[in-house]
Motif scaffolding. Sequence first.
Motif, PDB file in Angstrom:
ATOM      1  N   ILE A  39     -31.444  18.746  -1.437  1.00  0.00           N
ATOM      2  CA  ILE A  39     -31.103  20.106  -1.845  1.00  0.00           C
ATOM      3  C   ILE A  39     -30.633  20.864  -0.602  1.00  0.00           C
ATOM      4  CG2 ILE A  39     -32.624  20.196  -3.845  1.00  0.00           C
ATOM      5  CD1 ILE A  39     -34.723  21.558  -2.205  1.00  0.00           C
ATOM      6  N   THR A  40     -29.806  21.848  -0.808  1.00  0.00           N
ATOM      7  CA  THR A  40     -29.148  22.542   0.303  1.00  0.00           C
ATOM      8  C   THR A  40     -30.129  23.479   1.009  1.00  0.00           C
ATOM      9  OG1 THR A  40     -27.033  22.445  -0.845  1.00  0.00           O
ATOM     10  CG2 THR A  40     -27.222  24.027   0.953  1.00  0.00           C
ATOM     11  N   LEU A  41     -30.096  23.415   2.326  1.00  0.00           N
ATOM     12  CA  LEU A  41     -30.960  24.242   3.163  1.00  0.00           C
ATOM     13  C   LEU A  41     -30.105  25.101   4.088  1.00  0.00           C
ATOM     14  CD1 LEU A  41     -33.716  24.921   4.721  1.00  0.00           C
ATOM     15  CD2 LEU A  41     -33.142  22.949   6.151  1.00  0.00           C
ATOM     16  N   PHE A  42     -30.450  26.371   4.192  1.00  0.00           N
ATOM     17  CA  PHE A  42     -29.875  27.217   5.237  1.00  0.00           C
ATOM     18  C   PHE A  42     -31.013  27.971   5.910  1.00  0.00           C
ATOM     19  CE2 PHE A  42     -28.583  31.306   6.916  1.00  0.00           C
ATOM     20  CZ  PHE A  42     -27.585  30.921   7.801  1.00  0.00           C
ATOM     21  N   ALA A  43     -31.015  27.931   7.240  1.00  0.00           N
ATOM     22  CA  ALA A  43     -32.039  28.658   7.994  1.00  0.00           C
ATOM     23  C   ALA A  43     -31.548  28.854   9.418  1.00  0.00           C
ATOM     24  CB  ALA A  43     -33.364  27.897   7.982  1.00  0.00           C
ATOM     25  N   GLU A  44     -32.230  29.729  10.129  1.00  0.00           N
ATOM     26  CA  GLU A  44     -31.983  29.933  11.551  1.00  0.00           C
ATOM     27  C   GLU A  44     -33.228  29.531  12.327  1.00  0.00           C
ATOM     28  OE1 GLU A  44     -28.842  33.561  11.913  1.00  0.00           O
ATOM     29  OE2 GLU A  44     -30.874  34.109  11.246  1.00  0.00           O
ATOM     30  N   LYS A  45     -33.038  29.228  13.606  1.00  0.00           N
ATOM     31  CA  LYS A  45     -34.174  28.829  14.430  1.00  0.00           C
ATOM     32  C   LYS A  45     -34.089  29.509  15.788  1.00  0.00           C
ATOM     33  CE  LYS A  45     -32.082  24.632  16.410  1.00  0.00           C
ATOM     34  NZ  LYS A  45     -32.228  23.163  16.596  1.00  0.00           N
ATOM     35  N   LEU A  46     -35.238  29.572  16.440  1.00  0.00           N
ATOM     36  CA  LEU A  46     -35.309  30.138  17.783  1.00  0.00           C
ATOM     37  C   LEU A  46     -34.525  29.272  18.743  1.00  0.00           C
ATOM     38  CD1 LEU A  46     -39.134  30.942  17.885  1.00  0.00           C
ATOM     39  CD2 LEU A  46     -37.283  32.519  17.337  1.00  0.00           C
ATOM     40  N   ASP A  47     -33.872  29.908  19.700  1.00  0.00           N
ATOM     41  CA  ASP A  47     -33.100  29.184  20.710  1.00  0.00           C
ATOM     42  C   ASP A  47     -33.519  29.666  22.102  1.00  0.00           C
ATOM     43  OD1 ASP A  47     -31.321  27.837  22.272  1.00  0.00           O
ATOM     44  OD2 ASP A  47     -29.521  28.501  21.230  1.00  0.00           O
ATOM     45  N   PRO A  48     -34.529  29.017  22.698  1.00  0.00           N
ATOM     46  CA  PRO A  48     -34.999  29.457  24.025  1.00  0.00           C
ATOM     47  C   PRO A  48     -33.915  29.415  25.095  1.00  0.00           C
ATOM     48  CG  PRO A  48     -36.515  27.873  23.034  1.00  0.00           C
ATOM     49  CD  PRO A  48     -35.286  27.873  22.188  1.00  0.00           C
ATOM     50  N   SER A  49     -32.887  28.575  24.911  1.00  0.00           N
ATOM     51  CA  SER A  49     -31.838  28.484  25.925  1.00  0.00           C
ATOM     52  C   SER A  49     -31.054  29.785  26.054  1.00  0.00           C
ATOM     53  CB  SER A  49     -30.879  27.334  25.597  1.00  0.00           C
ATOM     54  OG  SER A  49     -30.131  27.607  24.422  1.00  0.00           O
ATOM     55  N   LYS A  50     -31.156  30.664  25.059  1.00  0.00           N
ATOM     56  CA  LYS A  50     -30.451  31.946  25.119  1.00  0.00           C
ATOM     57  C   LYS A  50     -31.240  33.016  25.862  1.00  0.00           C
ATOM     58  CE  LYS A  50     -27.561  31.235  21.033  1.00  0.00           C
ATOM     59  NZ  LYS A  50     -27.137  31.756  19.707  1.00  0.00           N
ATOM     60  N   VAL A  51     -32.483  32.711  26.205  1.00  0.00           N
ATOM     61  CA  VAL A  51     -33.266  33.638  27.027  1.00  0.00           C
ATOM     62  C   VAL A  51     -32.769  33.532  28.464  1.00  0.00           C
ATOM     63  CG1 VAL A  51     -35.567  34.185  27.914  1.00  0.00           C
ATOM     64  CG2 VAL A  51     -35.281  33.494  25.528  1.00  0.00           C
TER      65      VAL A  51
ATOM     66  N   LEU B 116     -37.067  29.673  11.653  1.00  0.00           N
ATOM     67  CA  LEU B 116     -37.522  30.991  11.235  1.00  0.00           C
ATOM     68  C   LEU B 116     -37.667  31.046   9.719  1.00  0.00           C
ATOM     69  CD1 LEU B 116     -35.194  33.024  13.578  1.00  0.00           C
ATOM     70  CD2 LEU B 116     -37.691  33.000  13.702  1.00  0.00           C
ATOM     71  N   PRO B 117     -38.855  31.321   9.207  1.00  0.00           N
ATOM     72  CA  PRO B 117     -39.027  31.421   7.749  1.00  0.00           C
ATOM     73  C   PRO B 117     -38.184  32.545   7.144  1.00  0.00           C
ATOM     74  CG  PRO B 117     -41.151  31.149   8.836  1.00  0.00           C
ATOM     75  CD  PRO B 117     -40.143  31.404   9.921  1.00  0.00           C
ATOM     76  N   ALA B 118     -38.039  33.646   7.876  1.00  0.00           N
ATOM     77  CA  ALA B 118     -37.263  34.775   7.341  1.00  0.00           C
ATOM     78  C   ALA B 118     -35.802  34.377   7.163  1.00  0.00           C
ATOM     79  CB  ALA B 118     -37.373  35.968   8.281  1.00  0.00           C
ATOM     80  N   GLY B 119     -35.280  34.605   5.993  1.00  0.00           N
ATOM     81  CA  GLY B 119     -33.880  34.307   5.731  1.00  0.00           C
ATOM     82  C   GLY B 119     -33.609  32.893   5.275  1.00  0.00           C
ATOM     83  N   LEU B 120     -34.622  32.026   5.232  1.00  0.00           N
ATOM     84  CA  LEU B 120     -34.428  30.639   4.807  1.00  0.00           C
ATOM     85  C   LEU B 120     -34.108  30.592   3.311  1.00  0.00           C
ATOM     86  CD1 LEU B 120     -36.369  27.514   5.813  1.00  0.00           C
ATOM     87  CD2 LEU B 120     -36.183  28.031   3.377  1.00  0.00           C
ATOM     88  N   THR B 121     -33.114  29.787   2.931  1.00  0.00           N
ATOM     89  CA  THR B 121     -32.758  29.636   1.515  1.00  0.00           C
ATOM     90  C   THR B 121     -32.689  28.163   1.145  1.00  0.00           C
ATOM     91  OG1 THR B 121     -30.368  29.636   1.945  1.00  0.00           O
ATOM     92  CG2 THR B 121     -31.425  31.775   1.534  1.00  0.00           C
ATOM     93  N   LEU B 122     -33.040  27.879  -0.111  1.00  0.00           N
ATOM     94  CA  LEU B 122     -32.923  26.537  -0.691  1.00  0.00           C
ATOM     95  C   LEU B 122     -32.150  26.655  -2.005  1.00  0.00           C
ATOM     96  CD1 LEU B 122     -36.483  24.923  -0.338  1.00  0.00           C
ATOM     97  CD2 LEU B 122     -34.427  24.334   0.949  1.00  0.00           C
ATOM     98  N   SER B 123     -31.272  25.672  -2.244  1.00  0.00           N
ATOM     99  CA  SER B 123     -30.531  25.714  -3.504  1.00  0.00           C
ATOM    100  C   SER B 123     -30.108  24.311  -3.914  1.00  0.00           C
ATOM    101  CB  SER B 123     -29.298  26.615  -3.375  1.00  0.00           C
ATOM    102  OG  SER B 123     -28.417  26.123  -2.377  1.00  0.00           O
ATOM    103  N   SER B 124     -30.064  24.105  -5.213  1.00  0.00           N
ATOM    104  CA  SER B 124     -29.547  22.854  -5.771  1.00  0.00           C
ATOM    105  C   SER B 124     -28.250  23.186  -6.499  1.00  0.00           C
ATOM    106  CB  SER B 124     -30.561  22.231  -6.730  1.00  0.00           C
ATOM    107  OG  SER B 124     -30.767  23.075  -7.845  1.00  0.00           O
ATOM    108  N   GLU B 125     -27.680  22.201  -7.145  1.00  0.00           N
ATOM    109  CA  GLU B 125     -26.436  22.451  -7.883  1.00  0.00           C
ATOM    110  C   GLU B 125     -26.659  23.409  -9.043  1.00  0.00           C
ATOM    111  OE1 GLU B 125     -24.875  18.754  -9.107  1.00  0.00           O
ATOM    112  OE2 GLU B 125     -24.358  18.064  -7.079  1.00  0.00           O
ATOM    113  N   SER B 126     -27.879  23.439  -9.561  1.00  0.00           N
ATOM    114  CA  SER B 126     -28.135  24.223 -10.771  1.00  0.00           C
ATOM    115  C   SER B 126     -28.678  25.622 -10.489  1.00  0.00           C
ATOM    116  CB  SER B 126     -29.123  23.478 -11.675  1.00  0.00           C
ATOM    117  OG  SER B 126     -30.321  23.217 -10.976  1.00  0.00           O
ATOM    118  N   ARG B 127     -29.380  25.809  -9.355  1.00  0.00           N
ATOM    119  CA  ARG B 127     -30.004  27.120  -9.141  1.00  0.00           C
ATOM    120  C   ARG B 127     -30.378  27.328  -7.681  1.00  0.00           C
ATOM    121  NH1 ARG B 127     -36.270  27.245 -10.825  1.00  0.00           N
ATOM    122  NH2 ARG B 127     -36.009  29.083  -9.530  1.00  0.00           N
ATOM    123  N   ASN B 128     -30.695  28.587  -7.368  1.00  0.00           N
ATOM    124  CA  ASN B 128     -31.230  28.955  -6.061  1.00  0.00           C
ATOM    125  C   ASN B 128     -32.741  29.123  -6.183  1.00  0.00           C
ATOM    126  OD1 ASN B 128     -28.623  29.097  -4.946  1.00  0.00           O
ATOM    127  ND2 ASN B 128     -28.380  31.215  -5.671  1.00  0.00           N
TER     128      ASN B 128
END
Length: 493
Positions: free
Chosen positions: A181-193, A132-144
């Motif tokens: 670089i650090t990545l945080f994101a969420e993804k769709l999970d069809p198994s929860k349907v 999911l693009p919404a809410g995705l973040t990228l960051s390195s040691e120096s900045r977001n």
Amino acid sequence: MAYEHGVRISEQATSLLPTVEVSAGIPVIIGTAAVNMADPENVNKPKLCYSYAEAVEAFGHVPAELDPESGLKKFRFSISELIQSAFSLYGVCPIIAINVLDPAKHKCTVSATSVRLDPKTGQGVVEETGILPAGLTLSSESRNYSVNDDFVLSFDDDGFLVITSLKNEDGDFRCQTGTDITLFAEKLDPSKVTEEDIIGGVDTEGRKRGLELISDIFPLFRLVPGTIVAPGYSENPGVAAVMAAKCASINSVFKSVCVVDVPTDTVKQHTEVAAWKNDNNIVDPLQIACWPEIILDETIYRMSTQIACLMAQVDSENDDVPYVSPSNHNLQMTGTVLKDGTEVVLGQDNGAYLNGEGVVTALNFIGGWVAWGNRTAAYPGSTDVKDTFIPVRRMFNWIGNTFVQTFWPRIDGPLNRRQVHTIVDSANIWLNGLSAQQYILGGRIEFLEDENTTLDLMDGKVVFDVSVTPPSPNRAINFKFKYDVQYLQTLFQ
């Protein structure tokens, strides 16, 4: 009245009504889609798609992915499976799809915790689908880093997320490249349907979900659902039952059929299918039951998906009239398998056994891989020909749906002889045309006095008696051989 002098003309409404064209086999799927690649708000909204491009724009598309359990590829998103089958394998359109996967609740955290951007291109690929693009973040040691300011997001043909760094005015990449670089994101999970999401309902504000949206299709698109599928979920008896119920009364006037799968994770032998079918009450004349699953190019497909597309293809080859059975027509496949990828070998005798229990299967006997079976799920509990042969049942649906749409404009017209004769004459001319083209063996409509009581006529209600005989599929051809001694006389000639 004005004084008349000269020749004038006037026009009277035609006493015969042309029939409305009804597409018999439009596939309708209730399932899950990769809406992260399209519009995340496309949840519980019927969408009509006439092309592969339209379908991908509305629902995204993720190809089949490797399944570690079977060693084969499977579709994580069931609507992607239908998109692939309808547009790429069978070349049929349109399709109608309803996605029930909600990004707000059917999601989980992405497994990848870091990504590396290429120093030359500034691009990095996160090899997970459904991100999911919404809410995705990228960051390195120096900045977001901020999306659209420092980097942009896109998807490749495999459904993987592509992260591309933007550049500063001096031409340097705004994001750090060459190292993780650090990545945080969420993804769709069809198994929860769940099955409840497919069945759906109506909330307190009147919003419909899941199968309840079938009734919105005709008001939205003026198209009658042809074949309803829910691959991956129709093997649940509760879902299959609701699918049949919806098919029986769409907008209270139309009928359809649904194709349901017998589960191959629990039903692993063809001899076990009949017991499962009966125990789970898969016996409705509007249900077409299938077993097992099929494989093409190392990819597993649910048989319901391909049977629905095959019926649409066979219809299209016959002027969109569903009088021809899908049985003994080629499926796009190279084998039959269980859910775990185990090969299933079926001979003609095994296929005949399944057909005799009201189950459609696949057979590789003569002419390559074909669908094999003409019976609806009602067989053998019912032997009524209109309910147990697939093309006969579909013809009854199609003719009835055509009558509803053709004569709906006559509702609330004066109940007089002109009204009755218009309906009878128009319908009989159309039925005679079907008979002349051998789509039916014969048909007629009558207005009978003994079926229309005085009280009903006073109340504005009329009954027309319709008799129609679609051709049964020629499921058995027998040649009777004998030894004729008379031909011994040729020895003396």
